[in-house]
Each structure stands twice: as structure tokens, then as C-alpha cells.
Design a protein around this motif. Structure first.
Motif, PDB file in Angstrom:
ATOM      1  N   ASP A 172       0.806  -1.217   0.000  1.00 26.62           N
ATOM      2  CA  ASP A 172       0.000   0.000   0.000  1.00 26.62           C
ATOM      3  C   ASP A 172       0.843   1.273   0.000  1.00 26.62           C
ATOM      4  OD1 ASP A 172       0.992   0.001   2.541  1.00 26.62           O
ATOM      5  OD2 ASP A 172      -0.947  -0.016   3.554  1.00 26.62           O
ATOM      6  N   PHE A 173       2.162   1.165  -0.088  1.00 23.99           N
ATOM      7  CA  PHE A 173       3.003   2.363  -0.158  1.00 23.99           C
ATOM      8  C   PHE A 173       3.410   2.668  -1.593  1.00 23.99           C
ATOM      9  CE2 PHE A 173       5.967  -1.160   0.368  1.00 23.99           C
ATOM     10  CZ  PHE A 173       7.029  -0.858  -0.466  1.00 23.99           C
ATOM     11  N   GLY A 174       2.873   1.913  -2.555  1.00 27.25           N
ATOM     12  CA  GLY A 174       3.265   2.106  -3.940  1.00 27.25           C
ATOM     13  C   GLY A 174       2.733   3.370  -4.572  1.00 27.25           C
ATOM     14  N   GLY A 175       1.658   3.915  -4.017  1.00 23.03           N
ATOM     15  CA  GLY A 175       1.141   5.161  -4.539  1.00 23.03           C
ATOM     16  C   GLY A 175       0.303   4.999  -5.790  1.00 23.03           C
ATOM     17  N   ARG A 176       0.853   4.392  -6.823  1.00 21.20           N
ATOM     18  CA  ARG A 176       0.098   4.189  -8.064  1.00 21.20           C
ATOM     19  C   ARG A 176       0.036   2.719  -8.461  1.00 21.20           C
ATOM     20  NH1 ARG A 176       2.913   9.246  -9.495  1.00 21.20           N
ATOM     21  NH2 ARG A 176       1.346  10.879  -9.612  1.00 21.20           N
ATOM     22  N   THR A 177       0.577   1.859  -7.649  1.00 22.83           N
ATOM     23  CA  THR A 177       0.482   0.425  -7.873  1.00 22.83           C
ATOM     24  C   THR A 177       0.711  -0.269  -6.533  1.00 22.83           C
ATOM     25  OG1 THR A 177       1.288  -1.417  -9.232  1.00 22.83           O
ATOM     26  CG2 THR A 177       2.934   0.107  -8.394  1.00 22.83           C
ATOM     27  N   GLY A 178       0.049  -1.404  -6.320  1.00 27.69           N
ATOM     28  CA  GLY A 178       0.237  -2.110  -5.063  1.00 27.69           C
ATOM     29  C   GLY A 178      -1.007  -2.848  -4.634  1.00 27.69           C
ATOM     30  N   PHE A 179      -1.114  -3.129  -3.342  1.00 29.66           N
ATOM     31  CA  PHE A 179      -2.266  -3.879  -2.835  1.00 29.66           C
ATOM     32  C   PHE A 179      -2.556  -3.466  -1.400  1.00 29.66           C
ATOM     33  CE2 PHE A 179       1.506  -6.276  -1.748  1.00 29.66           C
ATOM     34  CZ  PHE A 179       1.276  -6.717  -0.446  1.00 29.66           C
ATOM     35  N   ALA A 180      -3.797  -3.688  -0.991  1.00 31.25           N
ATOM     36  CA  ALA A 180      -4.228  -3.368   0.363  1.00 31.25           C
ATOM     37  C   ALA A 180      -5.374  -4.300   0.724  1.00 31.25           C
ATOM     38  CB  ALA A 180      -4.657  -1.907   0.470  1.00 31.25           C
ATOM     39  N   PRO A 181      -5.602  -4.525   2.018  1.00 32.12           N
ATOM     40  CA  PRO A 181      -6.606  -5.506   2.434  1.00 32.12           C
ATOM     41  C   PRO A 181      -8.035  -4.986   2.331  1.00 32.12           C
ATOM     42  CG  PRO A 181      -5.581  -4.507   4.353  1.00 32.12           C
ATOM     43  CD  PRO A 181      -4.845  -3.987   3.164  1.00 32.12           C
ATOM     44  N   SER A 182      -8.964  -5.915   2.210  1.00 29.63           N
ATOM     45  CA  SER A 182     -10.393  -5.657   2.367  1.00 29.63           C
ATOM     46  C   SER A 182     -10.996  -6.855   3.097  1.00 29.63           C
ATOM     47  CB  SER A 182     -11.079  -5.450   1.012  1.00 29.63           C
ATOM     48  OG  SER A 182     -11.265  -6.684   0.350  1.00 29.63           O
ATOM     49  N   LYS A 183     -12.275  -6.792   3.406  1.00 26.87           N
ATOM     50  CA  LYS A 183     -12.928  -7.836   4.199  1.00 26.87           C
ATOM     51  C   LYS A 183     -12.792  -9.211   3.562  1.00 26.87           C
ATOM     52  CE  LYS A 183     -17.484  -9.073   6.068  1.00 26.87           C
ATOM     53  NZ  LYS A 183     -18.904  -8.631   6.199  1.00 26.87           N
ATOM     54  N   ASN A 184     -12.852  -9.286   2.257  1.00 31.43           N
ATOM     55  CA  ASN A 184     -12.844 -10.573   1.557  1.00 31.43           C
ATOM     56  C   ASN A 184     -11.575 -10.816   0.747  1.00 31.43           C
ATOM     57  OD1 ASN A 184     -15.531 -11.753   2.211  1.00 31.43           O
ATOM     58  ND2 ASN A 184     -16.250  -9.843   1.296  1.00 31.43           N
ATOM     59  N   GLY A 185     -10.494 -10.170   1.155  1.00 33.14           N
ATOM     60  CA  GLY A 185      -9.218 -10.425   0.508  1.00 33.14           C
ATOM     61  C   GLY A 185      -8.536  -9.155   0.030  1.00 33.14           C
ATOM     62  N   ASN A 186      -7.268  -9.275  -0.278  1.00 26.19           N
ATOM     63  CA  ASN A 186      -6.507  -8.124  -0.781  1.00 26.19           C
ATOM     64  C   ASN A 186      -7.078  -7.626  -2.111  1.00 26.19           C
ATOM     65  OD1 ASN A 186      -4.703  -8.046   1.335  1.00 26.19           O
ATOM     66  ND2 ASN A 186      -3.091  -9.177   0.267  1.00 26.19           N
ATOM     67  N   ILE A 187      -6.969  -6.331  -2.304  1.00 23.15           N
ATOM     68  CA  ILE A 187      -7.316  -5.715  -3.582  1.00 23.15           C
ATOM     69  C   ILE A 187      -6.014  -5.260  -4.233  1.00 23.15           C
ATOM     70  CG2 ILE A 187      -8.480  -3.789  -4.718  1.00 23.15           C
ATOM     71  CD1 ILE A 187     -10.593  -3.911  -2.524  1.00 23.15           C
ATOM     72  N   TYR A 188      -5.753  -5.792  -5.415  1.00 23.30           N
ATOM     73  CA  TYR A 188      -4.524  -5.494  -6.144  1.00 23.30           C
ATOM     74  C   TYR A 188      -4.839  -4.467  -7.236  1.00 23.30           C
ATOM     75  CZ  TYR A 188      -2.476  -9.467  -3.757  1.00 23.30           C
ATOM     76  OH  TYR A 188      -1.999 -10.316  -2.790  1.00 23.30           O
ATOM     77  N   GLU A 189      -4.124  -3.354  -7.211  1.00 22.23           N
ATOM     78  CA  GLU A 189      -4.273  -2.313  -8.228  1.00 22.23           C
ATOM     79  C   GLU A 189      -2.951  -2.231  -8.974  1.00 22.23           C
ATOM     80  OE1 GLU A 189      -7.558   0.563  -6.193  1.00 22.23           O
ATOM     81  OE2 GLU A 189      -5.544   0.640  -5.340  1.00 22.23           O
ATOM     82  N   MET A 190      -2.964  -2.721 -10.192  1.00 21.01           N
ATOM     83  CA  MET A 190      -1.719  -3.010 -10.897  1.00 21.01           C
ATOM     84  C   MET A 190      -1.539  -2.055 -12.090  1.00 21.01           C
ATOM     85  SD  MET A 190      -0.603  -5.380  -9.002  1.00 21.01           S
ATOM     86  CE  MET A 190       0.803  -5.797 -10.004  1.00 21.01           C
ATOM     87  N   ALA A 191      -0.668  -1.079 -11.881  1.00 20.53           N
ATOM     88  CA  ALA A 191      -0.316  -0.142 -12.930  1.00 20.53           C
ATOM     89  C   ALA A 191       1.204  -0.088 -13.042  1.00 20.53           C
ATOM     90  CB  ALA A 191      -0.872   1.247 -12.606  1.00 20.53           C
ATOM     91  N   GLN A 192       1.681   0.384 -14.181  1.00 21.65           N
ATOM     92  CA  GLN A 192       3.126   0.453 -14.419  1.00 21.65           C
ATOM     93  C   GLN A 192       3.780  -0.909 -14.165  1.00 21.65           C
ATOM     94  OE1 GLN A 192       1.764   3.959 -12.196  1.00 21.65           O
ATOM     95  NE2 GLN A 192       3.964   4.138 -11.881  1.00 21.65           N
ATOM     96  N   TRP A 193       3.109  -1.957 -14.644  1.00 25.19           N
ATOM     97  CA  TRP A 193       3.470  -3.331 -14.275  1.00 25.19           C
ATOM     98  C   TRP A 193       4.326  -4.039 -15.323  1.00 25.19           C
ATOM     99  CZ3 TRP A 193       1.295  -7.100 -17.518  1.00 25.19           C
ATOM    100  CH2 TRP A 193       0.226  -6.659 -18.325  1.00 25.19           C
ATOM    101  N   TYR A 194       4.753  -3.297 -16.335  1.00 23.16           N
ATOM    102  CA  TYR A 194       5.581  -3.887 -17.398  1.00 23.16           C
ATOM    103  C   TYR A 194       6.535  -2.805 -17.897  1.00 23.16           C
ATOM    104  CZ  TYR A 194       2.319  -1.252 -20.262  1.00 23.16           C
ATOM    105  OH  TYR A 194       1.570  -0.239 -20.793  1.00 23.16           O
ATOM    106  N   PRO A 195       7.663  -3.175 -18.492  1.00 25.19           N
ATOM    107  CA  PRO A 195       8.571  -2.159 -19.059  1.00 25.19           C
ATOM    108  C   PRO A 195       7.861  -1.417 -20.189  1.00 25.19           C
ATOM    109  CG  PRO A 195       9.679  -4.277 -18.809  1.00 25.19           C
ATOM    110  CD  PRO A 195       8.225  -4.535 -18.592  1.00 25.19           C
ATOM    111  N   ARG A 196       7.913  -0.085 -20.146  1.00 28.86           N
ATOM    112  CA  ARG A 196       7.181   0.735 -21.111  1.00 28.86           C
ATOM    113  C   ARG A 196       8.169   1.579 -21.915  1.00 28.86           C
ATOM    114  NH1 ARG A 196       2.545   3.624 -17.594  1.00 28.86           N
ATOM    115  NH2 ARG A 196       4.373   4.475 -16.542  1.00 28.86           N
TER     116      ARG A 196
END
Length: 639
Positions: A172-196
Motif C-alpha cells: 500500500d506504499f506504492g502510490g500508483r500500484t500495489g495492494f491493500a486488504p479488504s474484508k474478503n481479501g486483498n485488492i490489487y491495483e496493478m499499474a506500471q506493471w511492465y517495461p514501457r
């Protein structure tokens, strides 16, 4: 006298005191020839249009990645088919490795007060090949230089670059990419995830500005990408899902088909079904979700076991449609929370499409989480899962508004953030007015005017601040305290002033639409915008580009005296604006007289003869409070 002048300047910044003593307006400086930052040449014309030899390189991507939610890692393979349309032979390629921003020695750790406390080791590169042959490469911070075995020919030369890589997710410290918990599991927000690919353009060749904290500058191309996750996860990604039979249940496919024909929100996966294994087509193992997106500069995705999912049809110009979708955890359910997300998303896309330029993609997604909330990518935006109705509407409209700036109009966010955040905040103002008969209007708080008052008053402290940056400065050079007031608010207000006070909607709107259509899927410079708006609107606006965008000048107009039917108006500070002079005559009638900016080309003060021979008993400049006058105390006569 010098002491008094300094005291008056200080007071003026706080209370608008001291009037004419605060500055000495010099028309020669305000109306001097304006030096556009980028020159006219064969690539970019004096009309703000692409020139006869304009070119732009292209990057098409084939991506495959596996997200491991146990180890919290991503491993992938990126094949980039790069086309060199420039006239130059290229002996190297440059790429962005944004995950290296989270290493302990990243340059970005030294540029912000918000230094990350946790780190990763960034990208782990397993192999780099060019046309199937091993290639040498050098990594510098968030950039990779790949050295080609032979130069890539210009004017259409093609090459295939493949990179095999992995990295640990930054949490959750990624700012624009990362993951954080919720009641039914982590939520993954995946940006900047490949060489561009970095951009190679006619303005500076390879644009390799490192990723510090500001955003992006990317090439356009077609994307085919595949995301492998545990079978109990839902993936929401940019573009169109091309294998729904493999990853969705029959019920979910039927509901999606219904949603494509519905203006009302349709539940695809209900809150009750989130914990039901039957809401997934397979138990155990993994599933691979495949997506396709054409003519885009980027793709991103969200993934979680926790998603509730709903959708509705977007109605676009010329009878076309797209699909609005929202995914969010059960904690966010409710009409006062994310239950209206798809309604907000649908309305915003429809408004921006009808007013400015049609939405080009098959799907628009609003994803709820915390790791990257309040961030935009083509076809998908990440927003705060805890946002209540009004802030959720605001952030949804703002983030999907980035589809137009800079996803469609591909400006360089890293160098010219005002062409991204400012333009988008500008179009948000009118979307707020339009949504549900102005349910959450006016947009005079949050992203637009932090204090919630009249915007032309809210900007005054920034204009009075000697340390405030120019809008033309690079995004990474703007201190955090000024980022929102300048990059978002001042840039947006500048366009509002152009539209409402300087040009008028009847000329501004067609010119702005022409700018968007002309530079759709291209890379405009600030000068291209300045020149096109002048050419299409039919106005020399160099005085405004200088005073508002290049400088941080203040405005102070005054009514100095009245003598019978003659009103003396003055411009006391370096910024100029057209304004309305409203006079009340001795028969109690009123008259409005427009005072154009040309008044101040040769004068510091000007006598206006009110026709009709009646005596003026009252006069006020800017009576409707439309322009950012720092000292309104001298706007009226008598005082």
C-alpha cells in the motif's frame, strides 16, 4: 518611500491594500512579443497543427504476466514491436522501469518530503532479446537503455524487443500500484506493471525523464495482454475481455449482455455472491484473463477475490455504445457509497463524449481500493473504496476525464502537468454542472477551488505568492504545496477565463474541440496548444499566455474618478483582462461598457466617455465578479 512600498506590497498580498502603489504596470512588458517555448518547423506548424513532416513512433505490446497473491510478486514477459517512424536511425532503445522507484536508492526518494519508508528491490530482469538475439542493456534508476546490435532504420524501421522480468509488489506504499486488504481479501491495483517504451520525438529525441513522482509520457500502440491469477480472483482490466467463456460463469455472461443494453445499473456479481464459490467458473488452480486494447498508450488492471461487480451501457455519439463497469468490495456497497459508481462513470463519459470528443474504448471501469486510489489509466481508474457519494462523483468524473487528457491527447505529463491535470479539471467544472441537474454542482471545492468560494478569489493568494511556480515549469520541480493550487486549479481557471471572459464559448468550444481532435493520439507541445487556440479562435492571446501561464502576474483594475459622463479606469498591476464597466446614470438607468484588453496596449489609465450626455453617479469595473482582481476595494466609484 521604499519602506512604504514594501509594506504596501506585503499588505496587498493579504488584504488587497495600497492600490496603485503595489505595482507599476508597464504595457511594453505585458504586450511584448511572446516567445513560444517550441519553434515552428516542418514538424509543427504556426497554426498549432502537425506540420507536413510530422512523425510519431509506435509501440505495440504483447504482454503476459502472473500475479502471485501468496508471495505478492508479479512475473511477466513483454514483447514490444517498435516502429521507428522518425527520420533518424536509432542505435539504442530507452524504456521506463517504474517499479525501480521503490528501491532504497531511487532518485525519487530525494525529491519529495514524502519519502517512502518501505522499499523493494525493483525490477529483476531475467533476459532481454532483440529479434530473438540476446541484447546488452544498462539500467539507470527508473530507465533501461537497450543497445541494439545494428541501428534501427528510420522512416518505418521495425524491431521486436522481448523482456522477461519479475518484481515484488510495493504494497500500500506504492502510490500508483500495489495492494491493500479488504474484508474478503486483498485488492490489487496493478499499474506500471511492465517495461514501457520511452517516447522518441521531434522535440528532444529520447525523452528519458526519470520517474520521480510525476506521471508519464508514452507512445501509442495496440495491446494484447494476459493476466494469470488464482481462479477465485476477478480481474478488471483496460480494454475488452476477449475470453469471457474461460473466466466468467454463464450467469455473469448473461448479466453482462443485459448490461450492454441497459441504461440502469445491472449487477454482474452481487455482494451475496462474493463469498460463493459458484460465482467462479473453476475451483482451485489458476485462470488466465485475456484483454485487447487498440490505439492506447498504456494498460492497467485490478484483481481481487473481493469484488462486487456491476455495469451499464454508455451511450456515445452517432449511436455507438460502450460499457461502464464498477468493481468494489462489500464494504463499499450502498447508494451513498459505490452503489452509484457506475451511474457517475456512465454520466461523465457521456458528457465528455458529447461535449468534447467521443470516448474511444469499449469499456470504462471504476475500481475501488486504497493502494492506488485517485489514479487514472486508459479504460480504468482507481478510486477510494471509502468515498461517500459527493467525493466519489467528483473523483470518478475527474479520473475518467483523464481519458481525454492525457490518454487521448497525449501530452507530456512529466514536463507539462498543467496540460493534463489543468485541462481535465477544466472539463470537470462543466460535467459537475451537467450531472443530474447539478446534484453535486458547482465544482468549487476539492480539485478545483480548495476553499469552496468564488474561484477568481481563491486564486489570489497563489498569484500574490512570490515563491509560486510558473505553470510552464517541469512537473517534478513543483513543490507539493503548489502542485494542486497551480497545476490543477490555476491551469483550469485559466481555461475558464479564456472560455467565459476572453474568447467566449461560441469561439472557445469549437477551437478546443479542434485541438482535441487534431492532437488525438499524438503528442502536442504547449506551443501547439497556444498556437491552435489563437488560430482557431481568432485572437492574439500572447498577453495571456505570458501573464497567466509563463508568469504568475496579478491583476488590479480600478475606477479612479468620474467627471460628468467621463469615467477614468486604470490598470494597476502587470496582468490585464477584458472587463465590464457598469455605470449608473443620474436618471437611475444603468449601462454596461466592455473594456477590451487592447485598452491597455498604450495606456495605464483611460478615459471612457459614456454616450448619451447623462451624468454618471456610480461606476464599477467587473461588477459581476468574473475576473481575479486582487483589490476589489478600488473597483467602485464613489469609494
Amino acid at each position: 518611500m521604499k519602506f512604504l512600498a514594501r509594506a504596501c506590497l506585503a499588505a496587498a498580498a493579504l488584504a488587497g491594500a495600497c492600490g496603485a502603489m503595489a505595482a507599476d504596470f508597464d504595457p511594453r512588458e505585458t504586450f511584448a512579443p511572446f516567445s513560444y517555448p517550441q519553434p515552428v518547423n516542418a514538424y509543427r506548424s504556426g497554426s498549432g497543427m502537425p506540420g507536413p513532416m510530422f512523425w510519431q513512433n509506435r509501440a505495440d505490446y504483447e504482454l503476459a504476466a502472473t500475479l502471485d497473491p501468496v508471495r505478492n510478486t508479479l512475473s511477466g514477459k513483454a514483447t514490444i514491436r517498435y516502429t521507428n517512424n522518425s527520420p533518424d536511425a536509432l542505435d539504442v532503445l530507452w524504456l521506463q522501469l517504474d517499479e525501480n522507484r521503490f528501491t532504497a536508492d531511487a532518485r525519487g526518494n530525494f525529491t519529495s518530503d514524502k519519502t517512502a519508508k518501505r522499499h523493494t528491490d525493483g525490477y529483476r530482469i531475467a533476459s532481454v532479446t532483440v529479434d530473438g538475439r540476446k541484447a546488452e542493456y544498462v539500467i539507470s534508476d527508473t530507465r533501461m537503455q537497450v543497445r541494439l546490435p545494428a541501428p534501427l532504420a528510420g522512416k518505418g524501421g521495425k524491431i521486436s524487443l522481448t523482456i522477461v522480468y519479475s518484481y515484488d509488489l510495493p504494497g500500500d506504499f506504492g502510490g500508483r500500484t500495489g495492494f491493500a486488504p479488504s474484508k474478503n481479501g486483498n485488492i490489487y491495483e496493478m499499474a506500471q506493471w511492465y517495461p514501457r517504451m520511452c517516447v522518441y520525438d521531434d522535440l528532444r529525441g529520447w525523452d528519458t525523464a526519470p520517474y520521480l513522482n510525476s506521471e508519464f509520457y508514452l507512445e501509442y500502440g495496440d495491446f494484447d495482454y494476459a493476466i494469470t491469477v488464482p481462479s477465485n480472483m476477478i480481474v478488471a482490466g483496460s480494454g475488452e475481455l476477449v475470453n469471457p467463456d474461460d473466466v466468467l460463469t454463464a450467469t455473469q455472461r448473461e448479466r453482462l449482455a443485459k448490461a450492454r443494453q441497459s441504461d440502469s445499473t445491472v449487477m454482474i456479481r452481487t455482494p451475496a455472491e462474493v463469498a460463493d464459490p459458484a460465482s467462479r467458473p473453476k475451483q482451485g488452480g489458476t485462470l488466465t484473463w485475456k484483454f485487447r486494447m487498440k490505439n492506447t498508450r498504456d494498460v492497467a488492471f485490478g484483481a481481487s477475490t473481493a469484488y462486487v461487480w456491476d455495469a451499464a451501457r454508455i451511450n456515445l455519439p452517432e449511436g455507438k455504445t460502450a460499457l461502464a463497469m464498477s468493481v468494489y468490495p462489500v464494504e463499499s456497497v450502498g447508494q451513498d457509497r459505490w452503489g452509484r459508481s457506475t451511474e457517475y462513470l456512465k454520466a461523465a463519459v457521456e458528457h465528455f463524449s458529447s461535449k468534447w470528443y467521443p470516448y474511444p474504448y469499449p469499456v470504462a471501469i471504476n475500481e475501488a481500493g486504497t493502494a492506488a486510489s485517485g489514479m487514472e489509466y486508459p479504460g480504468i481508474v482507481f478510486d477510494p473504496m471509502e468515498a461517500p457519494a459527493k467525493p466519489l462523483h467528483m473523483v470518478t468524473a475527474h479520473e475518467i476525464g483523464h481519458t481525454w487528457f492525457p490518454m487521448i491527447v497525449g501530452s507530456d505529463e512529466r514536463r507539462n502537468a498543467w496540460m493534463d491535470e489543468g485541462f481535465n479539471t477544466f472539463i470537470d467544472v462543466y460535467e459537475a454542472d451537467a450531472f443530474n441537474h447539478g446534484e453535486f454542482a458547482p465544482k468549487r471545492d476539492g480539485e478545483y477551488a480548495p476553499k469552496g468560494g468564488n474561484p477568481v478569489d481563491e486564486i489570489l493568494p497563489l498569484l500574490a505568492d512570490r515563491d509560486a511556480p510558473s505553470l510552464m515549469i517541469g512537473a517534478d520541480m513543483v513543490k507539493e504545496k503548489y502542485r494542486h493550487p497551480a497545476t490543477y486549479f490555476k491551469a483550469a481557471l485559466g481555461l475558464v477565463l479564456l472560455r467565459e471572459e476572453i474568447i467566449g464559448p461560441e469561439r472557445f468550444d469549437p477551437a478546443f474541440r479542434k485541438y482535441i481532435a487534431t492532437w488525438a493520439y499524438r503528442h502536442p507541445s504547449p506551443s501547439d496548444f497556444f498556437r491552435l487556440m489563437e488560430s482557431e479562435a481568432g485572437e492574439d492571446l500572447s498577453w495571456f499566455w505570458r501573464g497567466w501561464f509563463e508568469k504568475n502576474w496579478q491583476l488590479d483594475m480600478a475606477v479612479e474618478k468620474v467627471d460628468g459622463s467621463v469615467v477614468t479606469v486604470a490598470n494597476l498591476d502587470q496582468l490585464v483582462m477584458p472587463a465590464t464597466l457598469r455605470v449608473t446614470l443620474d436618471d437611475k438607468s444603468t449601462r454596461d461598457i466592455r473594456v477590451p484588453v487592447e485598452t491597455w496596449q498604450q495606456h495605464k489609465r483611460f478615459d471612457i466617455e459614456v454616450p448619451g450626455g447623462r451624468k454618471v453617479v456610480r461606476a464599477e469595473i467587473d461588477p459581476d465578479h468574473k475576473i481575479p482582481d486582487r483589490d476589489r476595494g478600488n473597483n467602485k466609484w464613489p469609494r
